[in-house]
Write an enzyme that holds these catalytic residues in place. Structure first.
Site, PDB file in Angstrom:
ATOM      1  CD  GLU A  60       0.934   0.306   3.210  1.00  0.00           C
ATOM      2  OE1 GLU A  60       2.055   0.309   3.746  1.00  0.00           O
ATOM      3  OE2 GLU A  60      -0.125  -0.010   3.828  1.00  0.00           O
ATOM      4  CG  HIS A 129       7.491  -8.677   5.291  1.00  0.00           C
ATOM      5  ND1 HIS A 129       6.669  -9.447   6.060  1.00  0.00           N
ATOM      6  CD2 HIS A 129       7.196  -7.385   5.607  1.00  0.00           C
ATOM      7  CE1 HIS A 129       5.922  -8.680   6.820  1.00  0.00           C
ATOM      8  NE2 HIS A 129       6.206  -7.424   6.560  1.00  0.00           N
TER       9      HIS A 129
END
Length: 328
Positions: A60, A129
Protein backbone atom coordinates in the site's frame (compact mmCIF):
# COMPACT_ATOMS: atom_id res chain seq x y z
CA UNK A 1 -34.70 4.74 -12.22
CA UNK A 2 -33.40 1.17 -11.92
CA UNK A 3 -32.34 -1.05 -9.04
CA UNK A 4 -28.60 -1.77 -8.95
CA UNK A 5 -26.16 -2.97 -6.34
CA UNK A 6 -23.85 -0.68 -4.39
CA UNK A 7 -20.81 -2.24 -6.15
CA UNK A 8 -22.44 -1.63 -9.54
CA UNK A 9 -23.05 2.02 -8.68
CA UNK A 10 -19.36 2.47 -7.85
CA UNK A 11 -18.35 0.68 -11.06
CA UNK A 12 -20.66 2.84 -13.16
CA UNK A 13 -19.21 5.99 -11.60
CA UNK A 14 -15.65 4.95 -12.44
CA UNK A 15 -16.55 3.71 -15.92
CA UNK A 16 -18.39 6.89 -16.85
CA UNK A 17 -15.58 9.17 -15.76
CA UNK A 18 -12.84 6.98 -17.27
CA UNK A 19 -14.61 7.01 -20.63
CA UNK A 20 -14.58 10.81 -20.57
CA UNK A 21 -10.99 11.31 -19.42
CA UNK A 22 -8.10 9.01 -20.30
CA UNK A 23 -6.03 10.54 -17.47
CA UNK A 24 -8.15 8.63 -14.94
CA UNK A 25 -6.92 5.17 -13.94
CA UNK A 26 -7.63 2.58 -11.23
CA UNK A 27 -4.86 0.92 -9.24
CA UNK A 28 -4.87 -1.52 -6.34
CA UNK A 29 -4.66 -5.11 -5.20
CA UNK A 30 -6.69 -7.55 -7.38
CA UNK A 31 -8.55 -4.76 -9.21
CA UNK A 32 -7.70 -6.09 -12.70
CA UNK A 33 -7.30 -9.83 -13.35
CA UNK A 34 -9.48 -10.84 -10.39
CA UNK A 35 -12.13 -8.17 -11.18
CA UNK A 36 -11.72 -6.64 -7.72
CA UNK A 37 -11.69 -8.23 -4.27
CA UNK A 38 -15.39 -7.35 -3.97
CA UNK A 39 -16.07 -7.34 -7.74
CA UNK A 40 -16.40 -3.55 -7.82
CA UNK A 41 -14.08 -3.32 -10.84
CA UNK A 42 -15.56 -6.30 -12.70
CA UNK A 43 -15.06 -5.96 -16.46
CA UNK A 44 -12.99 -2.78 -16.24
CA UNK A 45 -9.73 -4.45 -17.33
CA UNK A 46 -11.45 -5.70 -20.49
CA UNK A 47 -12.70 -2.22 -21.35
CA UNK A 48 -9.79 -0.01 -20.35
CA UNK A 49 -6.77 -2.28 -20.55
CA UNK A 50 -3.85 -3.00 -18.25
CA UNK A 51 -2.43 0.53 -18.44
CA UNK A 52 -5.54 2.01 -16.81
CA UNK A 53 -6.69 -0.85 -14.54
CA UNK A 54 -3.52 -1.87 -12.73
CA UNK A 55 -2.92 -4.77 -10.37
CA UNK A 56 -0.39 -4.01 -7.65
CA UNK A 57 1.66 -6.04 -5.18
CA UNK A 58 0.58 -6.11 -1.54
CA UNK A 59 2.39 -2.81 -0.97
CA UNK A 60 0.00 0.00 0.00
CA UNK A 61 2.78 2.45 0.78
CA UNK A 62 4.25 1.91 -2.65
CA UNK A 63 1.17 2.17 -4.83
CA UNK A 64 -0.30 5.02 -2.79
CA UNK A 65 2.95 6.92 -3.36
CA UNK A 66 2.86 6.15 -7.09
CA UNK A 67 -0.69 7.49 -7.16
CA UNK A 68 0.28 10.73 -5.42
CA UNK A 69 3.17 11.27 -7.82
CA UNK A 70 0.93 10.56 -10.81
CA UNK A 71 -1.66 13.03 -9.56
CA UNK A 72 0.98 15.72 -9.10
CA UNK A 73 1.97 15.18 -12.74
CA UNK A 74 -1.49 15.64 -14.21
CA UNK A 75 -3.14 12.22 -13.97
CA UNK A 76 -6.22 11.36 -11.89
CA UNK A 77 -5.65 8.11 -9.99
CA UNK A 78 -8.26 6.08 -8.14
CA UNK A 79 -6.41 4.06 -5.50
CA UNK A 80 -8.34 1.11 -4.10
CA UNK A 81 -7.46 -0.25 -0.67
CA UNK A 82 -8.79 -3.75 -0.04
CA UNK A 83 -9.78 -2.30 3.33
CA UNK A 84 -8.99 1.03 4.93
CA UNK A 85 -7.34 -0.89 7.75
CA UNK A 86 -4.52 -1.38 5.23
CA UNK A 87 -4.37 2.35 4.50
CA UNK A 88 -2.38 2.73 7.72
CA UNK A 89 0.62 1.32 5.84
CA UNK A 90 0.23 4.20 3.36
CA UNK A 91 -0.95 6.92 5.72
CA UNK A 92 2.25 8.96 5.35
CA UNK A 93 1.57 9.34 1.63
CA UNK A 94 -2.02 10.38 2.31
CA UNK A 95 -1.45 12.75 5.23
CA UNK A 96 2.02 14.16 4.52
CA UNK A 97 1.96 14.16 0.73
CA UNK A 98 -1.51 14.18 -0.86
CA UNK A 99 -3.17 16.41 1.72
CA UNK A 100 -0.37 18.98 1.94
CA UNK A 101 1.20 19.26 -1.50
CA UNK A 102 -1.03 22.07 -2.81
CA UNK A 103 -0.18 24.31 0.13
CA UNK A 104 3.48 23.31 0.43
CA UNK A 105 4.09 23.93 -3.28
CA UNK A 106 2.39 27.32 -3.19
CA UNK A 107 -0.27 26.02 -5.57
CA UNK A 108 2.22 24.75 -8.14
CA UNK A 109 1.06 21.15 -7.66
CA UNK A 110 -2.45 19.78 -7.18
CA UNK A 111 -3.27 16.23 -6.14
CA UNK A 112 -6.55 15.10 -7.74
CA UNK A 113 -6.64 11.58 -6.32
CA UNK A 114 -9.31 9.31 -4.82
CA UNK A 115 -8.43 6.74 -2.16
CA UNK A 116 -11.38 4.35 -1.91
CA UNK A 117 -12.27 1.05 -0.24
CA UNK A 118 -14.26 -0.44 2.66
CA UNK A 119 -14.25 0.83 6.22
CA UNK A 120 -15.52 -0.54 9.52
CA UNK A 121 -16.43 -4.03 10.61
CA UNK A 122 -17.73 -6.72 8.28
CA UNK A 123 -18.53 -9.49 10.73
CA UNK A 124 -16.05 -11.63 12.59
CA UNK A 125 -12.84 -10.15 11.19
CA UNK A 126 -11.41 -9.23 14.61
CA UNK A 127 -9.57 -6.14 15.80
CA UNK A 128 -7.11 -5.40 12.99
CA UNK A 129 -9.67 -5.61 10.17
CA UNK A 130 -12.70 -3.92 11.74
CA UNK A 131 -11.68 -0.32 12.39
CA UNK A 132 -13.17 3.03 11.42
CA UNK A 133 -10.76 5.81 10.47
CA UNK A 134 -13.19 8.36 9.06
CA UNK A 135 -12.41 10.74 11.92
CA UNK A 136 -8.64 10.24 11.49
CA UNK A 137 -8.71 11.38 7.88
CA UNK A 138 -11.36 14.04 8.54
CA UNK A 139 -8.95 15.58 11.06
CA UNK A 140 -6.57 16.41 8.20
CA UNK A 141 -6.79 19.75 6.34
CA UNK A 142 -6.48 19.22 2.60
CA UNK A 143 -8.59 16.06 2.48
CA UNK A 144 -12.27 15.53 1.78
CA UNK A 145 -13.85 12.44 3.36
CA UNK A 146 -16.96 10.88 1.82
CA UNK A 147 -18.96 8.00 3.38
CA UNK A 148 -22.07 7.08 1.33
CA UNK A 149 -24.93 4.96 2.66
CA UNK A 150 -26.71 3.75 -0.50
CA UNK A 151 -26.10 3.11 -4.22
CA UNK A 152 -27.59 6.44 -5.38
CA UNK A 153 -25.27 8.44 -3.14
CA UNK A 154 -22.32 6.17 -3.87
CA UNK A 155 -22.47 6.80 -7.61
CA UNK A 156 -23.15 10.54 -7.48
CA UNK A 157 -20.56 11.20 -4.80
CA UNK A 158 -17.86 9.03 -6.39
CA UNK A 159 -18.26 10.83 -9.72
CA UNK A 160 -17.86 14.15 -7.90
CA UNK A 161 -14.84 12.80 -6.02
CA UNK A 162 -13.09 11.64 -9.20
CA UNK A 163 -13.34 15.08 -10.82
CA UNK A 164 -12.48 16.97 -7.63
CA UNK A 165 -9.20 18.93 -7.87
CA UNK A 166 -8.05 17.76 -4.44
CA UNK A 167 -7.59 14.40 -2.66
CA UNK A 168 -10.74 12.58 -1.55
CA UNK A 169 -11.03 9.68 0.90
CA UNK A 170 -14.03 7.61 -0.24
CA UNK A 171 -15.10 5.02 2.34
CA UNK A 172 -17.45 2.13 1.62
CA UNK A 173 -18.34 -1.14 3.42
CA UNK A 174 -17.94 -4.81 2.55
CA UNK A 175 -21.41 -5.60 3.85
CA UNK A 176 -23.02 -2.93 1.66
CA UNK A 177 -21.61 -3.98 -1.73
CA UNK A 178 -24.64 -6.20 -2.39
CA UNK A 179 -27.20 -3.63 -1.20
CA UNK A 180 -29.63 -2.57 -3.91
CA UNK A 181 -31.06 0.89 -4.50
CA UNK A 182 -32.64 3.08 -7.13
CA UNK A 183 -30.20 4.90 -9.43
CA UNK A 184 -31.18 7.14 -12.39
CA UNK A 185 -30.45 6.11 -15.96
CA UNK A 186 -29.19 9.61 -16.72
CA UNK A 187 -25.84 10.97 -15.54
CA UNK A 188 -25.77 12.90 -12.26
CA UNK A 189 -23.36 14.25 -9.66
CA UNK A 190 -23.91 14.91 -5.95
CA UNK A 191 -22.08 17.77 -4.21
CA UNK A 192 -19.55 16.84 -1.55
CA UNK A 193 -20.45 18.47 1.76
CA UNK A 194 -24.24 18.56 1.37
CA UNK A 195 -26.16 16.36 3.81
CA UNK A 196 -29.34 14.52 2.91
CA UNK A 197 -32.46 14.74 5.07
CA UNK A 198 -33.72 11.19 4.59
CA UNK A 199 -36.79 11.72 6.74
CA UNK A 200 -38.30 14.88 8.16
CA UNK A 201 -39.58 14.81 11.72
CA UNK A 202 -40.50 16.90 14.73
CA UNK A 203 -39.45 15.08 17.91
CA UNK A 204 -35.72 14.29 17.70
CA UNK A 205 -32.91 14.55 15.17
CA UNK A 206 -30.68 11.56 14.41
CA UNK A 207 -27.45 12.30 12.53
CA UNK A 208 -25.44 9.45 11.04
CA UNK A 209 -23.60 8.32 7.90
CA UNK A 210 -22.40 5.29 5.95
CA UNK A 211 -23.30 1.73 6.87
CA UNK A 212 -24.93 2.79 10.13
CA UNK A 213 -27.82 4.32 8.17
CA UNK A 214 -29.20 1.14 6.53
CA UNK A 215 -27.97 -1.37 9.11
CA UNK A 216 -28.84 0.38 12.38
CA UNK A 217 -30.52 3.76 12.11
CA UNK A 218 -33.30 3.10 9.59
CA UNK A 219 -34.54 0.00 11.47
CA UNK A 220 -34.42 2.03 14.70
CA UNK A 221 -36.42 4.86 13.11
CA UNK A 222 -39.00 2.33 11.94
CA UNK A 223 -39.34 0.98 15.47
CA UNK A 224 -39.55 4.46 16.99
CA UNK A 225 -42.19 5.49 14.46
CA UNK A 226 -44.36 2.57 15.59
CA UNK A 227 -44.05 3.94 19.13
CA UNK A 228 -45.19 7.40 18.03
CA UNK A 229 -41.78 9.15 18.03
CA UNK A 230 -41.32 11.28 14.91
CA UNK A 231 -37.62 11.21 14.04
CA UNK A 232 -35.83 13.54 11.64
CA UNK A 233 -32.97 11.59 10.04
CA UNK A 234 -29.93 13.29 8.48
CA UNK A 235 -27.35 11.40 6.44
CA UNK A 236 -24.15 13.46 6.46
CA UNK A 237 -22.82 11.78 3.28
CA UNK A 238 -19.43 13.39 3.93
CA UNK A 239 -17.62 13.95 7.22
CA UNK A 240 -15.20 16.51 5.84
CA UNK A 241 -16.75 18.88 5.08
CA UNK A 242 -19.68 18.40 7.46
CA UNK A 243 -22.97 20.11 6.61
CA UNK A 244 -23.38 21.82 9.99
CA UNK A 245 -26.13 24.22 8.79
CA UNK A 246 -28.39 21.26 8.00
CA UNK A 247 -27.81 19.80 11.47
CA UNK A 248 -28.36 23.12 13.27
CA UNK A 249 -31.54 23.85 11.32
CA UNK A 250 -32.91 20.44 12.26
CA UNK A 251 -32.03 20.73 15.95
CA UNK A 252 -33.71 24.12 16.10
CA UNK A 253 -36.88 22.33 15.02
CA UNK A 254 -36.68 19.11 17.06
CA UNK A 255 -34.69 20.38 20.09
CA UNK A 256 -33.04 16.99 20.58
CA UNK A 257 -30.08 15.23 18.96
CA UNK A 258 -28.68 11.71 18.81
CA UNK A 259 -25.52 11.08 16.74
CA UNK A 260 -24.75 7.54 15.57
CA UNK A 261 -21.40 6.35 14.20
CA UNK A 262 -19.41 3.14 14.21
CA UNK A 263 -16.07 4.63 15.32
CA UNK A 264 -14.62 4.75 18.81
CA UNK A 265 -16.00 7.58 20.98
CA UNK A 266 -12.93 9.72 21.68
CA UNK A 267 -12.36 12.59 19.21
CA UNK A 268 -14.94 11.15 16.84
CA UNK A 269 -17.18 12.77 14.21
CA UNK A 270 -20.01 12.63 16.75
CA UNK A 271 -17.82 14.57 19.21
CA UNK A 272 -17.43 17.38 16.68
CA UNK A 273 -21.13 17.39 15.79
CA UNK A 274 -22.09 17.55 19.48
CA UNK A 275 -19.67 20.42 20.07
CA UNK A 276 -20.97 22.47 17.16
CA UNK A 277 -24.58 21.96 18.16
CA UNK A 278 -23.98 23.08 21.73
CA UNK A 279 -22.04 26.07 20.38
CA UNK A 280 -24.50 27.18 17.71
CA UNK A 281 -27.85 25.83 18.96
CA UNK A 282 -27.46 25.59 22.75
CA UNK A 283 -30.60 27.59 23.50
CA UNK A 284 -32.66 25.24 21.33
CA UNK A 285 -31.62 22.03 23.11
CA UNK A 286 -34.15 20.51 25.50
CA UNK A 287 -31.80 17.65 26.44
CA UNK A 288 -28.08 16.88 26.31
CA UNK A 289 -26.81 15.46 23.03
CA UNK A 290 -26.34 11.70 23.15
CA UNK A 291 -23.83 9.77 21.05
CA UNK A 292 -24.12 6.10 20.05
CA UNK A 293 -20.68 4.78 19.06
CA UNK A 294 -18.65 1.60 19.33
CA UNK A 295 -17.29 0.76 22.75
CA UNK A 296 -13.82 2.14 23.49
CA UNK A 297 -12.09 -1.20 22.89
CA UNK A 298 -10.62 -3.10 19.92
CA UNK A 299 -13.36 -5.20 18.31
CA UNK A 300 -13.35 -8.82 19.47
CA UNK A 301 -13.83 -11.88 17.30
CA UNK A 302 -16.61 -13.64 19.21
CA UNK A 303 -20.09 -12.71 17.95
CA UNK A 304 -21.21 -11.90 21.48
CA UNK A 305 -18.36 -9.39 21.78
CA UNK A 306 -19.17 -7.90 18.37
CA UNK A 307 -22.79 -7.40 19.41
CA UNK A 308 -21.80 -5.85 22.73
CA UNK A 309 -19.26 -3.49 21.15
CA UNK A 310 -21.03 -2.03 18.10
CA UNK A 311 -23.95 0.39 17.80
CA UNK A 312 -27.27 -1.44 17.50
CA UNK A 313 -30.93 -0.76 16.85
CA UNK A 314 -31.67 -1.23 20.56
CA UNK A 315 -28.95 1.24 21.59
CA UNK A 316 -30.27 3.89 19.18
CA UNK A 317 -33.86 3.41 20.36
CA UNK A 318 -32.68 3.71 23.97
CA UNK A 319 -30.75 6.92 23.21
CA UNK A 320 -33.73 8.53 21.46
CA UNK A 321 -35.99 7.72 24.40
CA UNK A 322 -33.39 9.10 26.80
CA UNK A 323 -33.14 12.48 25.06
CA UNK A 324 -36.96 12.49 24.90
CA UNK A 325 -37.19 11.81 28.68
CA UNK A 326 -39.30 8.73 28.05
CA UNK A 327 -39.14 5.56 30.09
CA UNK A 328 -36.30 3.32 28.97
Amino acid sequence: MREIQFREALREAMNEEMRKDDKIFLMGEEVAEYNGAYKVSQGMLDEFGAKRVIDTPIAELGFAGIGVGAAMNGLRPIIEFMTFNFSLVAIDQIINAAAKIRQMSGGQFACPIVFRGPTGNAGQLAAQHSQNFENWFANTPGLKVVVPSNPYDAKGLLKSSIIDPDPVIFMESEVMYGDKGAVPEEEYYLPIGKANVIKEGTDVTIVSFGKMIPRVVLPAVEELTKEGINVELIDLRSVRPIDFPAIIESVKKTNRLVVVEEAWPLASISSEVAFRVQKDAFDYLDAPVIRVTSADVPLGYAPTLVEATLPSVAKVVKAVKEVSYLKK
